[in-house]
Structures are given as structure tokens and as C-alpha cells.
Design a protein around this motif. Structure first.
Motif, mmCIF file in Angstrom:
data_model
loop_
_atom_site.group_PDB
_atom_site.id
_atom_site.type_symbol
_atom_site.label_atom_id
_atom_site.label_comp_id
_atom_site.label_asym_id
_atom_site.label_seq_id
_atom_site.Cartn_x
_atom_site.Cartn_y
_atom_site.Cartn_z
ATOM 1 N N ASP A 86 0.797 -1.226 0.000
ATOM 2 C CA ASP A 86 0.000 0.000 0.000
ATOM 3 C C ASP A 86 0.833 1.281 0.000
ATOM 4 N N THR A 87 2.142 1.169 0.116
ATOM 5 C CA THR A 87 3.012 2.346 0.200
ATOM 6 C C THR A 87 2.880 3.227 -1.038
ATOM 7 N N LYS A 88 2.784 4.550 -0.814
ATOM 8 C CA LYS A 88 2.667 5.509 -1.907
ATOM 9 C C LYS A 88 4.052 5.878 -2.451
ATOM 10 N N ALA A 89 4.081 6.229 -3.733
ATOM 11 C CA ALA A 89 5.349 6.594 -4.374
ATOM 12 C C ALA A 89 5.534 8.105 -4.396
ATOM 13 N N VAL A 90 6.755 8.534 -4.112
ATOM 14 C CA VAL A 90 7.182 9.910 -4.330
ATOM 15 C C VAL A 90 8.209 9.847 -5.450
ATOM 16 N N GLU B 236 12.824 7.098 -8.756
ATOM 17 C CA GLU B 236 13.054 7.958 -9.913
ATOM 18 C C GLU B 236 12.034 7.650 -11.007
ATOM 19 N N GLY B 237 11.679 8.672 -11.781
ATOM 20 C CA GLY B 237 10.687 8.510 -12.836
ATOM 21 C C GLY B 237 11.266 7.843 -14.078
ATOM 22 N N GLU B 238 11.662 6.593 -13.937
ATOM 23 C CA GLU B 238 12.248 5.853 -15.051
ATOM 24 C C GLU B 238 11.172 5.366 -16.021
ATOM 25 N N GLY C 180 18.131 -0.190 -18.911
ATOM 26 C CA GLY C 180 19.210 -1.074 -19.338
ATOM 27 C C GLY C 180 18.668 -2.387 -19.847
ATOM 28 N N ARG C 181 19.074 -3.477 -19.195
ATOM 29 C CA ARG C 181 18.673 -4.822 -19.623
ATOM 30 C C ARG C 181 17.421 -5.321 -18.913
ATOM 31 N N VAL C 182 16.833 -4.513 -18.038
ATOM 32 C CA VAL C 182 15.731 -5.022 -17.224
ATOM 33 C C VAL C 182 14.419 -4.280 -17.509
ATOM 34 N N ILE C 183 13.326 -4.975 -17.218
ATOM 35 C CA ILE C 183 11.983 -4.416 -17.362
ATOM 36 C C ILE C 183 11.382 -4.227 -15.968
ATOM 37 N N LEU C 184 10.839 -3.051 -15.716
ATOM 38 C CA LEU C 184 10.203 -2.800 -14.423
ATOM 39 C C LEU C 184 8.866 -3.539 -14.350
ATOM 40 N N PRO C 185 8.526 -4.094 -13.185
ATOM 41 C CA PRO C 185 7.236 -4.791 -13.042
ATOM 42 C C PRO C 185 6.081 -3.810 -13.132
ATOM 43 N N ASN C 186 4.930 -4.314 -13.578
ATOM 44 C CA ASN C 186 3.765 -3.453 -13.797
ATOM 45 C C ASN C 186 3.299 -2.761 -12.517
ATOM 46 N N LEU D 54 5.352 0.366 -12.051
ATOM 47 C CA LEU D 54 5.001 1.396 -13.027
ATOM 48 C C LEU D 54 3.682 2.065 -12.644
ATOM 49 N N LYS D 55 2.752 1.279 -12.133
ATOM 50 C CA LYS D 55 1.457 1.828 -11.702
ATOM 51 C C LYS D 55 1.651 2.771 -10.518
ATOM 52 N N LYS D 56 2.459 2.363 -9.550
ATOM 53 C CA LYS D 56 2.733 3.220 -8.393
ATOM 54 C C LYS D 56 3.413 4.511 -8.832
ATOM 55 N N LYS D 57 4.344 4.393 -9.774
ATOM 56 C CA LYS D 57 5.052 5.573 -10.270
ATOM 57 C C LYS D 57 4.071 6.550 -10.911
ATOM 58 N N THR D 58 3.163 6.051 -11.712
ATOM 59 C CA THR D 58 2.195 6.906 -12.396
ATOM 60 C C THR D 58 1.254 7.587 -11.405
ATOM 61 N N GLU D 59 0.859 6.860 -10.360
ATOM 62 C CA GLU D 59 -0.114 7.383 -9.400
ATOM 63 C C GLU D 59 0.527 8.219 -8.290
ATOM 64 N N GLY D 60 1.852 8.247 -8.220
ATOM 65 C CA GLY D 60 2.534 8.885 -7.097
ATOM 66 C C GLY D 60 2.626 10.396 -7.199
ATOM 67 N N THR D 61 3.140 10.995 -6.137
ATOM 68 C CA THR D 61 3.433 12.429 -6.109
ATOM 69 C C THR D 61 4.618 12.694 -7.029
ATOM 70 N N GLN D 62 4.492 13.682 -7.928
ATOM 71 C CA GLN D 62 5.498 13.909 -8.964
ATOM 72 C C GLN D 62 6.281 15.198 -8.705
ATOM 73 N N PHE D 63 7.524 15.048 -8.281
ATOM 74 C CA PHE D 63 8.416 16.196 -8.143
ATOM 75 C C PHE D 63 9.182 16.386 -9.451
ATOM 76 N N ILE D 64 9.304 17.636 -9.878
ATOM 77 C CA ILE D 64 10.025 17.975 -11.101
ATOM 78 C C ILE D 64 11.241 18.823 -10.707
ATOM 79 N N ILE D 65 12.438 18.271 -10.862
ATOM 80 C CA ILE D 65 13.653 18.997 -10.513
ATOM 81 C C ILE D 65 14.126 19.789 -11.725
#
Length: 347
Positions: free
Chosen positions: A139-143, A214-216, A221-227, A230-241
Motif C-alpha cells: 500500500d506504500t505511496k510513491a514519491v 526515480e521517474g524511469e 538497461g537490460r531489465v523491465i520494471l514490473p507493472n 510502473l502503476k505506483k510511479k504513475t499514481e505517485g506524487t510527482q516532483f520535477i527537478i
């Protein structure tokens, strides 16, 4: 006394005791994928393993075992001594809990060295990783840290990790910087290694209310992020540096040290050359060949990486963006840390 241990019991032990996980497979097997934080004390080296395997297939299992015993007998004292020099509870494993780990555990037991043998070997651990990823309830939220290439996102995350903030360092786990130049000077990890590092980190922070990432893109590289990630990343709080291009250029040059990998940089550039306006591409290649890295990097940012990032950032709704505008990475780090502390840690 010789003791077997299941992967579930091992997970429980790790929370209570100091363990030394010992992979007795060959160095090439160990380097391909292992349980994180294991050490390698090989029962056979790569050449010996190949010899025994060939005899097993071409002659018979009995002949292969006899040859293996002959090899092992000659180096047994040094092999046992290697285990004596390790600390904590010792857990040995091979590929699937077969001959190599069983023989190792038996010999060590006879020498009075207490050891556990992992049921099912590395394969049981890999199955646990896959099943955990597929059935994760988290349930942890993404920043999420976003920003143009060179904005110091990974640097900031690693500084926060040193202060025990709940960080998932995707580039560190992939051993790749996430760009076309990302593997220069590195040996990228495969999917098995990445999955293991990822799930171990998640297990260590899954009780926290948030995690930093990080918003990857989907591939690093050689790996695929699990779905689920990616869902947590999309739904998370988005900081723009946001940093000046001069700062970002300096950060990239400092991190990549292109003068050490001139040919690799040129080869990587050839893979994207056709995507850049021809006169600019020619200019970048000329500057790379001449070792004028500051100008080459600045042109790459302006005409290739920044437009890609700007397109991706437009997909993020404006109401979800929190901008961090700074003069340099240190200032961006402080501003971000203040935002996180105020939002997640303020009482």
C-alpha cells in the motif's frame, strides 16, 4: 548436525540472526544470478564443472561423480578453511539443493562446522522472488523524482538513502544509468538480479507510508520494471527537478567520465545519431572525437534528451507536478528534503 532449511525459514532467520549465505556454485553461475549479499565459495570452478558435466552426459553419472570426487579431494582442506573464515550462521546452497550443497554440508558437518543447507537451492529463492512480485500487496505511496537528464535525481536519492529514507534505487539495482550511454563503465544486471534486489528492498521498507523512486521508463538497461511499480510511479506524487543546463552538463561529465570511455561514447552516440538533425549530429560527433565533452553533452541535452523529457513530462497532469527549481544539485536536494519532511514527517 546437518540441517536443511526452507526458503520461508530462511526469510524468518534473516530478521533475527546474522547470516552468511554461501553459494557453492561455479563463479559463472554466481555472477549470472544469486541471492543478494551471498558470497561465492565454489565447489567446482567453471572448468571443473564443465568437465564433470561432460562426463555425466557422455559417459555416466558414476564416472562423473568419481571424477568430481577426485577434483574435490585435492582441494578439500582449502575449501573447508574458506568456510571457517566466515561469520554468523552459515547457509549453503547450489542450483537446486543437489549434490554440490549436500556434499558441502556433509563435509562441513564432519569437520565440526555447523551449517544449514537451503532446500531447493537458488531455484527455490528465484521462485520465491517471482511469486512475491506477482502477488505483492503493497500500500506504500510513491514519491517520484522527475527532471531533465543530469538533474542529479539518482545522486539525490542516494544521499537520502544514506539518511535511511525509504529509497528504491532503480538505476543502482539495474546497474545502468537509464540512457543510451547508461552502461558505459558498468556491467548491467540481468532481470534475475534486478528482481531479487528490488524485492529485497521492498521487503525492507514495505511498512513505510511512502517510498522514493526515480521517474524511469519501463526499461532500464537490460531489465523491465514490473507493472505494479510502473502503476505506483504513475499514481505517485510527482516532483520535477529543474536545474540550469550548465549544471546538468557538469554533472553528466562528472558521473560518466567520458574521457575514459571515448570509443564507447562514440559507439553509443551512433545508435541515436539518426534521430538528431543532421548538422547538429555531425557537430556532436566532431566534438566527441575531439574530446570537447562539455559542448558535446550540452548539444545532446538541448537537441535530444531535453525534448524527450519534455514530451514525457507533458503526460503528467499539471495538478500532480511539484516543481523544485534550484541553482545546483545540493540546493535541489535540500529543497526536496524539506518538502518530504514537511509532508511525511511533520507532526
Amino acid at each position: 548436525m546437518l540441517q536443511n532449511i526452507t526458503i520461508e525459514a530462511l526469510r524468518s532467520m534473516k530478521e533475527k540472526k546474522k547470516l552468511t549465505l554461501i553459494d557453492v556454485r561455479s563463479p559463472s553461475e554466481f555472477n549470472t544470478a544469486t541471492i543478494p549479499n551471498s558470497i561465492n565459495i565454489p565447489f567446482f570452478n567453471d572448468e571443473e564443472r564443465a568437465e564433470v558435466g561432460t562426463l555425466y552426459k557422455q559417459k555416466s553419472p558414476e564416472i562423473a561423480k568419481e571424477h568430481g570426487l577426485k577434483i574435490m579431494s585435492a582441494k578439500l582442506p582449502d575449501f573447508v578453511k574458506s568456510f571457517s573464515n566466515t561469520d554468523g550462521e552459515k547457509i549453503v546452497f547450489c542450483w537446486r539443493g543437489g549434490m554440490r550443497s549436500k556434499t558441502t554440508a556433509t563435509v562441513l558437518d564432519l569437520m565440526g562446522i555447523e551449517v544449514y543447507r537451503l532446500d531447493g537451492g537458488y531455484r527455490s529463492y528465484r521462485n520465491w522472488v517471482v511469486n512475491t512480485i506477482e502477488n505483492l500487496n503493497w500500500d506504500t505511496k510513491a514519491v517520484v523524482l522527475n527532471g531533465h537528464t543530469g538533474s542529479g535525481k539518482t545522486t539525490i536519492l542516494r544521499r537520502l538513502a544514506k539518511l535511511n529514507y525509504p529509497v528504491i534505487d532503480l538505476e543502482g539495482m539495474a546497474n545502468h544509468r537509464g540512457s543510451i550511454f547508461g552502461q558505459i563503465g558498468l556491467q548491467p544486471h540481468n532481470q534475475k538480479t534486478f528482481d531479487a534486489l528490488l524485492i529485497e528492498q521492498i521487503e525492507s521498507i514495505k511498512q513505510t507510508p511512502f517510498m522514493l523512486i526515480e521517474g524511469e521508463s519501463k526499461r532500464v538497461g537490460r531489465v523491465i520494471l514490473p507493472n505494479f511499480l510502473l502503476k505506483k510511479k504513475t499514481e505517485g506524487t510527482q516532483f520535477i527537478i529543474e536545474l540550469p543546463i550548465e549544471e546538468r552538463t557538469a554533472e553528466i561529465i562528472k558521473e560518466y567520465e567520458p574521457w575514459k570511455y571515448k570509443e564507447s561514447c562514440l559507439e553509443a552516440f551512433k545508435r541515436i545519431k539518426k534521430r538528431i538533425h543532421t548538422p547538429i549530429a555531425k557537430k556532436i560527433e566532431t566534438e566527441l572525437k575531439a574530446g570537447h565533452y562539455e559542448l558535446a553533452v550540452m548539444l545532446l541535452l538541448k537537441y535530444y534528451y531535453d525534448p524527450l523529457y519534455d514530451y514525457t513530462t507533458k503526460q503528467i497532469p499539471d495538478e500532480k507536478k511539484i516543481r523544485i527549481k534550484a541553482k545546483n544539485i545540493s540546493e535541489a536536494y535540500q529543497l526536496l528534503k524539506e518538502q518530504i519532511d514537511n509532508h511525511y514527517y511533520a507532526k
